[in-house]
Design a protein around this motif. Structure first.
Motif, PDB file in Angstrom:
ATOM      1  N   VAL A   1      10.578   4.183   7.577  1.00 15.51           N
ATOM      2  CA  VAL A   1      10.503   4.939   8.833  1.00 15.51           C
ATOM      3  C   VAL A   1       9.034   5.067   9.212  1.00 15.51           C
ATOM      4  N   SER A   2       8.733   4.720  10.451  1.00 14.44           N
ATOM      5  CA  SER A   2       7.338   4.876  10.875  1.00 14.44           C
ATOM      6  C   SER A   2       7.063   6.362  11.068  1.00 14.44           C
ATOM      7  N   ALA A   3       5.791   6.720  10.894  1.00 15.73           N
ATOM      8  CA  ALA A   3       5.437   8.139  10.929  1.00 15.73           C
ATOM      9  C   ALA A   3       5.810   8.768  12.267  1.00 15.73           C
TER      10      ALA A   3
ATOM     11  N   GLU B   1      15.694  -2.130  -1.094  1.00 19.40           N
ATOM     12  CA  GLU B   1      14.971  -1.688   0.099  1.00 19.40           C
ATOM     13  C   GLU B   1      15.454  -2.515   1.278  1.00 19.40           C
ATOM     14  N   ALA B   2      15.777  -1.843   2.364  1.00 21.44           N
ATOM     15  CA  ALA B   2      16.214  -2.550   3.574  1.00 21.44           C
ATOM     16  C   ALA B   2      14.996  -2.929   4.382  1.00 21.44           C
ATOM     17  N   LEU B   3      14.843  -4.224   4.699  1.00 20.41           N
ATOM     18  CA  LEU B   3      13.694  -4.690   5.474  1.00 20.41           C
ATOM     19  C   LEU B   3      14.206  -5.430   6.710  1.00 20.41           C
ATOM     20  N   ILE B   4      13.667  -5.030   7.839  1.00 20.47           N
ATOM     21  CA  ILE B   4      14.213  -5.565   9.090  1.00 20.47           C
ATOM     22  C   ILE B   4      13.657  -6.962   9.384  1.00 20.47           C
ATOM     23  N   ARG B   5      14.474  -7.797  10.009  1.00 21.01           N
ATOM     24  CA  ARG B   5      14.062  -9.122  10.517  1.00 21.01           C
ATOM     25  C   ARG B   5      14.667  -9.286  11.895  1.00 21.01           C
TER      26      ARG B   5
ATOM     27  N   PHE C   1       6.902  -7.943  15.395  1.00 19.69           N
ATOM     28  CA  PHE C   1       7.463  -7.265  16.573  1.00 19.69           C
ATOM     29  C   PHE C   1       7.469  -5.734  16.498  1.00 19.69           C
ATOM     30  N   LEU C   2       7.343  -5.165  15.292  1.00 24.80           N
ATOM     31  CA  LEU C   2       7.383  -3.701  15.221  1.00 24.80           C
ATOM     32  C   LEU C   2       6.212  -3.010  15.940  1.00 24.80           C
ATOM     33  N   PRO C   3       4.972  -3.533  15.818  1.00 24.37           N
ATOM     34  CA  PRO C   3       3.887  -2.871  16.544  1.00 24.37           C
ATOM     35  C   PRO C   3       4.161  -2.799  18.045  1.00 24.37           C
TER      36      PRO C   3
ATOM     37  N   ALA D   1       6.767   0.133  -8.341  1.00 25.08           N
ATOM     38  CA  ALA D   1       5.662  -0.802  -8.095  1.00 25.08           C
ATOM     39  C   ALA D   1       6.163  -1.905  -7.181  1.00 25.08           C
ATOM     40  N   GLU D   2       5.378  -2.177  -6.124  1.00 26.76           N
ATOM     41  CA  GLU D   2       5.778  -3.195  -5.147  1.00 26.76           C
ATOM     42  C   GLU D   2       5.014  -4.481  -5.370  1.00 26.76           C
ATOM     43  N   GLY D   3       5.568  -5.583  -4.877  1.00 26.43           N
ATOM     44  CA  GLY D   3       4.830  -6.847  -4.853  1.00 26.43           C
ATOM     45  C   GLY D   3       4.598  -7.449  -6.228  1.00 26.43           C
TER      46      GLY D   3
ATOM     47  N   TRP E   1      19.416   1.973  14.703  1.00 26.19           N
ATOM     48  CA  TRP E   1      20.192   0.771  14.337  1.00 26.19           C
ATOM     49  C   TRP E   1      20.082   0.505  12.841  1.00 26.19           C
ATOM     50  N   VAL E   2      18.835   0.602  12.306  1.00 33.26           N
ATOM     51  CA  VAL E   2      18.608   0.327  10.880  1.00 33.26           C
ATOM     52  C   VAL E   2      19.416   1.289  10.018  1.00 33.26           C
ATOM     53  N   PHE E   3      19.392   2.568  10.377  1.00 33.57           N
ATOM     54  CA  PHE E   3      20.118   3.565   9.579  1.00 33.57           C
ATOM     55  C   PHE E   3      21.620   3.284   9.586  1.00 33.57           C
TER      56      PHE E   3
ATOM     57  N   ASP F   1       5.311   5.318   0.764  1.00 30.66           N
ATOM     58  CA  ASP F   1       5.179   3.856   0.701  1.00 30.66           C
ATOM     59  C   ASP F   1       3.700   3.461   0.697  1.00 30.66           C
ATOM     60  N   ASP F   2       3.421   2.304   0.181  1.00 34.08           N
ATOM     61  CA  ASP F   2       2.063   1.739   0.191  1.00 34.08           C
ATOM     62  C   ASP F   2       1.052   2.730  -0.351  1.00 34.08           C
ATOM     63  N   PHE F   3       1.437   3.460  -1.396  1.00 34.06           N
ATOM     64  CA  PHE F   3       0.533   4.471  -1.921  1.00 34.06           C
ATOM     65  C   PHE F   3      -0.702   3.827  -2.519  1.00 34.06           C
TER      66      PHE F   3
ATOM     67  N   LYS G   1      13.344 -12.161  -3.700  1.00 31.22           N
ATOM     68  CA  LYS G   1      12.816 -11.988  -2.351  1.00 31.22           C
ATOM     69  C   LYS G   1      13.817 -11.149  -1.573  1.00 31.22           C
ATOM     70  N   PRO G   2      13.417 -10.559  -0.459  1.00 33.41           N
ATOM     71  CA  PRO G   2      14.401  -9.865   0.376  1.00 33.41           C
ATOM     72  C   PRO G   2      15.422 -10.885   0.890  1.00 33.41           C
ATOM     73  N   LYS G   3      16.695 -10.546   0.809  1.00 30.15           N
ATOM     74  CA  LYS G   3      17.751 -11.492   1.190  1.00 30.15           C
ATOM     75  C   LYS G   3      18.852 -10.778   1.949  1.00 30.15           C
TER      76      LYS G   3
ATOM     77  N   ALA H   1       9.224 -11.791  11.028  1.00 27.07           N
ATOM     78  CA  ALA H   1       8.898 -10.685  10.103  1.00 27.07           C
ATOM     79  C   ALA H   1       8.615  -9.418  10.918  1.00 27.07           C
ATOM     80  N   PRO H   2       8.796  -8.261  10.310  1.00 27.47           N
ATOM     81  CA  PRO H   2       8.612  -7.017  11.066  1.00 27.47           C
ATOM     82  C   PRO H   2       7.230  -6.876  11.698  1.00 27.47           C
ATOM     83  N   VAL H   3       6.200  -7.379  11.013  1.00 26.75           N
ATOM     84  CA  VAL H   3       4.845  -7.230  11.547  1.00 26.75           C
ATOM     85  C   VAL H   3       4.691  -7.914  12.915  1.00 26.75           C
TER      86      VAL H   3
HETATM   87  P1  C2E Z   1       6.923  -2.376   2.994  1.00 26.71           P
HETATM   88  O1  C2E Z   1       7.878  -1.272   3.235  1.00 26.71           O
HETATM   89  O2  C2E Z   1       5.793  -2.122   2.109  1.00 26.71           O
HETATM   90  O3  C2E Z   1       7.750  -3.597   2.455  1.00 26.71           O
HETATM   91  C1  C2E Z   1       7.371  -4.445   1.481  1.00 26.71           C
HETATM   92  C2  C2E Z   1       6.911  -5.717   2.050  1.00 26.71           C
HETATM   93  O4  C2E Z   1       6.385  -6.515   1.007  1.00 26.71           O
HETATM   94  C3  C2E Z   1       8.014  -6.532   2.677  1.00 26.71           C
HETATM   95  O5  C2E Z   1       7.470  -7.260   3.748  1.00 26.71           O
HETATM   96  C4  C2E Z   1       8.377  -7.479   1.554  1.00 26.71           C
HETATM   97  O6  C2E Z   1       8.953  -8.673   2.012  1.00 26.71           O
HETATM   98  C5  C2E Z   1       7.052  -7.740   0.970  1.00 26.71           C
HETATM   99  N1  C2E Z   1       7.151  -8.135  -0.436  1.00 26.71           N
HETATM  100  C6  C2E Z   1       8.054  -7.723  -1.335  1.00 26.71           C
HETATM  101  N2  C2E Z   1       7.821  -8.287  -2.546  1.00 26.71           N
HETATM  102  C7  C2E Z   1       6.722  -9.050  -2.398  1.00 26.71           C
HETATM  103  C8  C2E Z   1       5.978  -9.870  -3.296  1.00 26.71           C
HETATM  104  O7  C2E Z   1       6.266 -10.007  -4.453  1.00 26.71           O
HETATM  105  N3  C2E Z   1       4.878 -10.499  -2.802  1.00 26.71           N
HETATM  106  C9  C2E Z   1       4.539 -10.368  -1.501  1.00 26.71           C
HETATM  107  N4  C2E Z   1       3.458 -11.009  -1.070  1.00 26.71           N
HETATM  108  N5  C2E Z   1       5.205  -9.594  -0.627  1.00 26.71           N
HETATM  109  C10 C2E Z   1       6.288  -8.944  -1.078  1.00 26.71           C
HETATM  110  P2  C2E Z   1       8.171  -7.308   5.150  1.00 26.71           P
HETATM  111  O8  C2E Z   1       9.645  -7.437   4.994  1.00 26.71           O
HETATM  112  O9  C2E Z   1       7.477  -8.325   5.948  1.00 26.71           O
HETATM  113  O10 C2E Z   1       7.892  -5.882   5.713  1.00 26.71           O
HETATM  114  C11 C2E Z   1       6.612  -5.492   6.057  1.00 26.71           C
HETATM  115  C12 C2E Z   1       6.548  -4.056   6.446  1.00 26.71           C
HETATM  116  O11 C2E Z   1       7.268  -3.797   7.654  1.00 26.71           O
HETATM  117  C13 C2E Z   1       7.203  -3.139   5.421  1.00 26.71           C
HETATM  118  O12 C2E Z   1       6.322  -2.892   4.389  1.00 26.71           O
HETATM  119  C14 C2E Z   1       7.502  -1.932   6.253  1.00 26.71           C
HETATM  120  O13 C2E Z   1       6.382  -1.107   6.338  1.00 26.71           O
HETATM  121  C15 C2E Z   1       7.765  -2.507   7.606  1.00 26.71           C
HETATM  122  N6  C2E Z   1       9.226  -2.527   7.834  1.00 26.71           N
HETATM  123  C16 C2E Z   1      10.145  -3.396   7.375  1.00 26.71           C
HETATM  124  N7  C2E Z   1      11.380  -3.049   7.791  1.00 26.71           N
HETATM  125  C17 C2E Z   1      11.249  -1.933   8.555  1.00 26.71           C
HETATM  126  C18 C2E Z   1      12.120  -1.065   9.269  1.00 26.71           C
HETATM  127  O14 C2E Z   1      13.377  -1.259   9.280  1.00 26.71           O
HETATM  128  N8  C2E Z   1      11.602  -0.023   9.933  1.00 26.71           N
HETATM  129  C19 C2E Z   1      10.281   0.234   9.911  1.00 26.71           C
HETATM  130  N9  C2E Z   1       9.820   1.276  10.578  1.00 26.71           N
HETATM  131  N10 C2E Z   1       9.385  -0.530   9.245  1.00 26.71           N
HETATM  132  C20 C2E Z   1       9.881  -1.606   8.581  1.00 26.71           C
END
Ligand code: C2E
Ligand code: MG
Ligand code: MG
Length: 746
Positions: A585-587, A526-530, A544-546, A704-706, A560-562, A646-648, A731-733, A540-542
């Motif tokens: 992707v945000s809704a 999963e690609a996660l933005i920083r 600055f994304l809001p 399953a996440e987390g 950019w992410v894509f 996501d986050d079901f 962890k995300p790297k 963390a995305p939280v």
């Molecule tokens: P998400 O899509 O549900 O991403 C999973 C989040 O859970 C990620 O947080 C990840 O670091 C965290 N995580 C993964 N494994 C674990 C774990 O074992 N324990 C804990 N406590 N946390 C874990 P992150 O990277 O801070 O991202 C948060 C949210 O920001 C993401 O939730 C996603 O909704 C949003 N996000 C991240 N990147 C992007 C992006 O490029 N575009 C958009 N629109 N939203 C993004």
């Protein structure tokens, strides 16, 4: 039947005409006696027939038919006794049948009233009693004396003659009571029945005066025509069909003012009796009845005052209460706030403080939209109870409207307010169990303090609203107005910097592997933005994304992410690793026009197949705008892209609506996974198990996440979950630090 009534009407008209022509001198036995008796018996039989053939109000018709028949038989007896110009004895056998009319007539009236009103209010009975007693008092004072003196030879004769006015007085009381009880209805059947009874009373009274004071020409005619007409009228009343009352009519039926006329007139006549009694001699019975009338009037007044008080209290309560939740409403809140600020103005403004918590539910609209208003209402009801349970006795919970609530804390400082707000937010995070669904909604709470933040009610609510909005954007449960100002400043600055960050390549993608729980391979990430912020470090995305969302920067960031993800995917694939990448992707971005073509272009530019891409969306907006979302999801599917929810389970826990969306993957929210092995979260385990089963039945892949420990990982693998993601695996790297390996314990 109607023909019979027509004949009866013609007969009555003819009878009246003959009475007028005859000037009352002659007596035609065959006509005045037999024909009238025949007409009365026919009317009574018709009334009884009505009881036999028509079930509605059968017993009213039966009682009334017996009553009028008894009267008619009385007439027959009298006619026989008067044969050959004989003078009937007093009392005669006829009196027995005449008097037999009364009890059955009472029963008929009472049954009629009972049929129309489920339960008569006390005041109605009292009004009837007042009218009856007042009329009785007047009769006793002005008429009884005369009757007693005129027919006073024998006690039975006097008794028989007295029985009529007493019977009539009771009848009058009942008719008046009935009018009061049934008023507003204007039902023709009742009008005719009452008119018949009234006419009967008129006949009796005119007879009474003839006997006691002396006959008059008019009295003789009235006397003769009133009784048969009354009987025909009452009988006919039974056949009149009941008009169904409209809902609105029933609702708006109140007491019209004329309903008070009869009891009032009775009260006045009772007063008159007492007044006359103080000047002339009036019978004790009359005085007693008049006094009783006034006592009833007194009780009635006391009752009215009591009812009015209760009514005005109830009105007041309703005006300041929210019907659904039983909490106080906005009107009440503003009253309290106005009182507070008015007091603060006159006293030391620092003396008292007030904290205002603005509570806005986070995912209420989804519940309402997807499960209907009854579910929404049920949730709000539960919420009212929960809200009251999470605050102190002295705090005031209020429903402002819709999904907005407020809590007022008197004499609380900001720290106390924060404690209460946090507790409240935590309690609202707990799922709500509704009939159709189990929903987790959560809330954002804004705190404003008076008098520090605002000096009037509207200002205070506004400040709390601003703070609440900030809490929502910053994805924190609670924010205070004061913090908001700092936050605002920080956010403004951050936003300016974000514009630069996109151009200067400060954004980075980290990747978190997803382990295939069936074979231990890692072939998806999963690609996660920083944001590598020059001053603040890696954000963390939280953080600055809001703000980016609010400033409309999301389309640029998503693009950019894509591009970045596609580029990385191509590199991995070129090095022989068939990796697929999930992108969030945000809704709002998903529903943006041109989103699908942006994805298509990005894939094409980097030569990546659609199958290598997963697009993650959260449930929230997807449900509320399901039609628009469905189209986009189908178009993405057309590109070969898998769409993932996501986050079901974090919001609305329902698979129902997913079955008609072409999604391919479900990501179970971290909140379920966290406590899975601890043992005390039996419910989460059940939910996860059944979601996996149902998801598979719908052909979905389950991630399953987390997952933070090996035990949870094992458990999920046993439950049949397809993929696992979490700190326990990695962890995300950044891409180059990623190891595509994980040793699953056997
Ligand atoms: P998400 O899509 O549900 O991403 C999973 C989040 O859970 C990620 O947080 C990840 O670091 C965290 N995580 C993964 N494994 C674990 C774990 O074992 N324990 C804990 N406590 N946390 C874990 P992150 O990277 O801070 O991202 C948060 C949210 O920001 C993401 O939730 C996603 O909704 C949003 N996000 C991240 N990147 C992007 C992006 O490029 N575009 C958009 N629109 N939203 C993004
Ligand atoms: Mg995600
Ligand atoms: Mg997630």
């Amino acid at each position: 039947m109607w023909a019979s009534y027509a004949v009866l009407t013609v007969f009555l008209a003819g009878y009246l005409a003959s009475l007028i022509i005859r000037q009352g001198d002659e007596n035609w036995t065959w006509f005045d006696g037999w024909a009238v008796c025949g007409a009365e018996i026919l009317a009574s039989v018709l009334c009884l027939g009505r009881a036999v053939f028509w079930p509605r109000r059968r017993f009213v018709a039966l009682a009334l038919g017996i009553a009028t028949l008894s009267w008619s038989i009385g007439d027959v007896v009298l006619t026989i006794e008067s044969l050959g110009n004989a003078s009937p004895p007093s009392p005669s056998l006829a009196d027995l049948f005449y008097l037999g009319f009364y009890p059955f007539a009472y029963i008929a009236i009472l049954l009629f009233i009972a049929d129309g009103t489920q339960k008569l209010p006390r005041s109605t009975w009292l009004d009837g009693a007042i009218a009856g007693l007042g009329a009785a008092a007047a009769c006793a004072a002005f008429a009884f004396q005369a009757i007693v003196s005129s027919t006073g030879e024998t006690i039975p004769a006097t008794m028989a003659n007295l029985a009529y006015p007493i019977g009539d007085v009771l009848l009058l009381g009942l008719v008046v009571g009935g009018f009061v009880a049934l008023q507003g209805r204007r039902e023709s059947a009742w009008m005719m029945l009452a008119a018949g009874m009234a006419l009967n009373i008129v006949g009796d009274t005119s007879n009474l005066f003839q006997n006691s004071i002396g006959a008059s020409q008019f009295g003789v005619i009235l006397n003769a025509i009133a009784w048969p007409t009354a009987i025909v009228l009452m009988s006919l009343a039974m056949w009149v069909p009941k008009r169904p009352t409209g809902l609105l009519e029933r609702e708006s039926r109140g007491k019209s003012s004329w309903a008070f006329v009869l009891p009032n007139a009775a009260a006045v006549s009772a007063l008159a009796v007492l007044l006359v009694g103080s000047l002339h001699s009036v019978s004790r019975v009359a005085i007693g009845l008049a006094a009783a009338t006034l006592v009833a009037v007194g009780i009635r007044l006391a009752l009215s005052v009591h009812d009015m008080q209760a009514l005005s209290q109830e009105r007041h309560r309703q005006s300041v209460t929210d019907e659904l939740t039983g909490l106080h409403n906005r009107r009440y809140l503003f009253r309290v706030l106005e009182a507070f600020f008015a007091e603060a103005k006159h006293h030391d403004p620092e003396a008292r403080s007030l904290a205002f918590l603005f509570v806005d539910l986070n995912r209420f609209k989804e519940i309402n939209d997807s499960f209907g208003h009854p579910a929404g209402d049920a949730l709000l009801k539960q919420l009212g109870v929960r809200l009251s349970g999470a605050i102190r006795e002295s705090d005031l919970p209020v429903r402002l409207g819709g999904d907005e609530f407020a809590v007022l804390l008197t004499d609380a400082d900001l720290d106390e307010a924060k404690v209460v707000a946090e507790r409240l937010a935590a309690s609202l995070e707990q799922p709500f169990v509704l009939d159709v669904v189990t929903a987790t909604i959560g809330a954002s709470i804004g705190i404003a303090m008076a008098p520090t933040d605002a000096i009037d009610p509207a200002g205070l609510v506004w400040c709390a609203d601003v703070a609440m909005y900030r809490a929502k954007l910053s994805r924190v449960p609670v924010a205070s107005y004061e913090q908001t100002l700092d936050l605002e400043r920080d956010q403004m600055r951050l936003l300016e910097e974000l514009h630069v960050a996109i151009d200067e390549d400060q954004l980075v993608l980290h990747y978190q592997p997803q382990l295939d729980l069936r074979n231990g391979e890692i072939l998806s990430v999963e690609a996660l933005i920083r944001w590598a912020h020059p001053r603040l470090g890696l954000l963390a995305p939280v953080k600055f994304l809001p703000a980016a969302e609010e400033a409309g920067l999301m389309p640029r960031i998503t693009q950019w992410v894509f591009d970045e993800a596609s580029c990385q995917c191509r590199d991995w694939r070129q090095s022989g690793r068939r990796v697929s990448i999930s992108v969030n992707v945000s809704a709002s971005t998903l529903l943006e026009p041109g989103f699908v073509s942006m994805v298509r272009d990005s894939l094409a530019r980097h030569g990546v197949p659609g199958e290598a891409l997963v697009v993650e969306i959260t449930e929230a907006r997807v449900i509320s705008e399901i039609d628009a979302a469905r189209t986009v999801i189908e178009e993405l599917q057309g590109l070969g892209v898998v769409v993932s929810i996501d986050d079901f389970g974090a919001g609305v826990t329902s698979l129902a609506y997913l079955s008609n969306l072409s999604v391919g993957e479900l990501k179970l929210d971290r909140s379920f996974i966290a406590g899975l092995v601890s043992g005390d979260r039996e419910r989460d385990l059940d939910l996860v198990r059944s979601t996996i089963e149902l998801g598979h039945a719908l052909g979905l892949r389950i991630v399953a996440e987390g997952i933070e420990d090996a035990a949870t990982l094992q458990l999920l693998a046993r439950l049949g979950c397809d993929y696992g993601q979490g700190y326990c695996i990695s962890k995300p790297k950044p891409a180059h630090e990623l190891a595509f390996r994980y040793e699953m314990a056997a």
